[in-house]
Design a protein around this motif. Structure first.
Motif, short mmCIF file in Angstrom:
data_model
loop_
_atom_site.label_atom_id
_atom_site.label_comp_id
_atom_site.label_asym_id
_atom_site.label_seq_id
_atom_site.Cartn_x
_atom_site.Cartn_y
_atom_site.Cartn_z
N UNK A 1 22.55 65.56 62.94
CA UNK A 1 22.62 65.24 61.51
C UNK A 1 21.62 64.17 61.10
N UNK A 2 21.27 63.27 62.03
CA UNK A 2 20.29 62.22 61.70
C UNK A 2 18.92 62.81 61.42
N UNK A 3 18.53 63.82 62.19
CA UNK A 3 17.22 64.45 61.98
C UNK A 3 17.18 65.12 60.62
N UNK B 1 10.92 58.35 46.86
CA UNK B 1 10.11 59.22 47.70
C UNK B 1 10.04 58.80 49.15
N UNK B 2 10.80 57.79 49.55
CA UNK B 2 10.81 57.33 50.93
C UNK B 2 11.88 58.10 51.71
N UNK B 3 11.70 58.22 53.03
CA UNK B 3 12.73 58.91 53.84
C UNK B 3 14.09 58.23 53.69
N UNK B 4 15.14 59.03 53.57
CA UNK B 4 16.48 58.46 53.42
C UNK B 4 16.85 57.64 54.64
N UNK B 5 16.42 58.08 55.83
CA UNK B 5 16.59 57.31 57.06
C UNK B 5 15.22 57.11 57.69
N UNK C 1 27.86 64.77 67.00
CA UNK C 1 26.95 65.65 66.25
C UNK C 1 27.70 66.48 65.20
N UNK C 2 28.70 65.88 64.58
CA UNK C 2 29.40 66.55 63.49
C UNK C 2 28.55 66.49 62.22
#
Length: 369
Positions: free
Chosen positions: A231-233, A243-247, A326-327
């Motif tokens: 989910x992080x990817x 416009x920046x990556x959320x993570x 990895x839920x």
């Protein structure tokens, strides 16, 4: 000539490999194998030739050697191998262990730029992912025996074997991953809806047979997120209002570090540790090695325990579910009773806190005295 019936090969071994070993290790003729299998001798011949040509792959060759040693040589040298089934550990338990590890590794190999790197004469292999800026990140560690089994089943492939061979997931591996995900979702749903532990899930099928409505509802449900990747990817590809990556990469790296320690903590006499005490709904009792039959990787387990304890209730819930289990976010929100689309905000806060935790640990390690 040896009698092939005296040897038992694990059920997960591909049919072609089983027939290849029966021919090469027991001296059984191709016609005899074809007669017992109920097919033409040319079919057996093609299967045997295909396996023989695949022995150029170091993992395939090592897998066949391990199978031959464990099941045909009559020696106990490979008694602790995944290829050997003892009286204490049934074939079903071995298949469950293999499926669990295969699901973990194939998920990682589905991520963009991910490869399984295997070095000669090493007991462990690693999954590394290209970050796109010239750097790489290690996302998983796998026992070479599991990697050998994946290669033998043709779920991973290597174009250029060498001192360090790099394997990628194959088309058949992606198909197998879909089936493994579906099976894993069914088991998770059984634990959630029927309140039964993983060891008791086979009895759930008897309940379903007596309840056609429940069986129909289970068949109609589908995975609502792309479960083949972390989910992080998926969140890292999203953009915020600016416009920046959320993570950003530092937050993803913090989550991957927790995941890596979590996976290392599973290696040991007890493969699956119980982390449910960190979930708010499961209580927050004490955690220690005395509560388990096996010690596992104690250092990694302590690192995970300290990180989750530092996050506290709520934040440790979402970190454990999304980074370690990895839920998907929707499933995590539902299980924790949160409102829709709130999980990603809480997850980002948890990763920020997790990042500070690891930075403080690094500073503490650099202190003298």
């Amino acid at each position: 000539m040896q009698n092939n019936e005296a040897f038992t090969i694990p059920a997960w071994v591909p049919e072609g490999a089983q027939r290849y070993l029966a021919h090469t290790e027991t001296g059984q003729s191709i016609r005899d194998i074809a007669r017992s299998a109920g097919c033409h001798a040319s079919t057996i011949l093609r299967q045997i030739r295909r396996i023989e040509t695949r022995r150029d792959d170091p993992l395939v060759d090592a897998a066949l050697q391990s199978l031959a040693q464990a099941h045909f040589a009559g020696t106990p040298a490979a008694a602790d191998s995944i290829f050997h089934v003892t009286q204490e550990e049934t074939a079903a338990a071995k298949d469950e262990e293999f499926n669990r590890e295969a699901l973990r590794i194939l998920r990682r190999l589905c991520e963009t730029g991910a490869v399984l790197a295997v070095a000669e004469e090493m007991d462990k292999a690693v999954v590394v992912r290209d970050l796109g800026d010239g750097g790489t990140a290690r996302t998983a560690v796998v026992d070479c025996r599991i990697a050998q089994a994946l290669a033998l089943k043709d779920w991973i492939s290597c174009d250029n074997p060498g001192r360090i061979s790099r394997y990628r997931i194959s088309s058949s591996g992606r198909s197998a991953l879909s089936q493994l995900i579906a099976d894993d979702e069914n088991k998770a749903r059984a634990r959630n809806e029927f309140g039964m532990s993983e060891a008791q899930t086979p009895f759930q099928s008897q309940f379903v047979q007596g309840n056609s409505v429940t069986a129909k509802s289970q068949r109609s449900r589908r995975i609502r997120y792309y479960a083949a990747e972390s989910p992080l990817i998926a969140l890292a590809r999203r953009r915020d209002r600016d416009g920046k990556p959320f993570l950003d990469e530092t937050l993803v790296a913090a989550g991957e570090r927790l995941r890596e320690d979590f996976e290392l903590a599973q290696i040991g006499p007890q493969v699956a540790q119980n982390w449910d005490h960190f979930l708010t709904a499961g209580g927050r009792g004490s955690f220690g090695p005395e509560s388990h039959g096996g010690q596992g990787a104690s250092d990694a387990r302590k690192r995970v325990e300290h990180a989750l304890s530092d996050l506290g209730p709520g934040l440790s819930d979402v970190a454990l579910r999304c980074c370690c289990y990895l839920e998907g976010l929707e499933l995590a929100e539902k299980r924790m009773g949160w409102s829709a689309r709130s999980g990603k905000i809480v997850l980002r806060i948890a990763l920020q806190r997790l990042k500070r935790h690891y930075e403080s640990q690094s500073e503490r390690n650099r202190m003298i005295g």
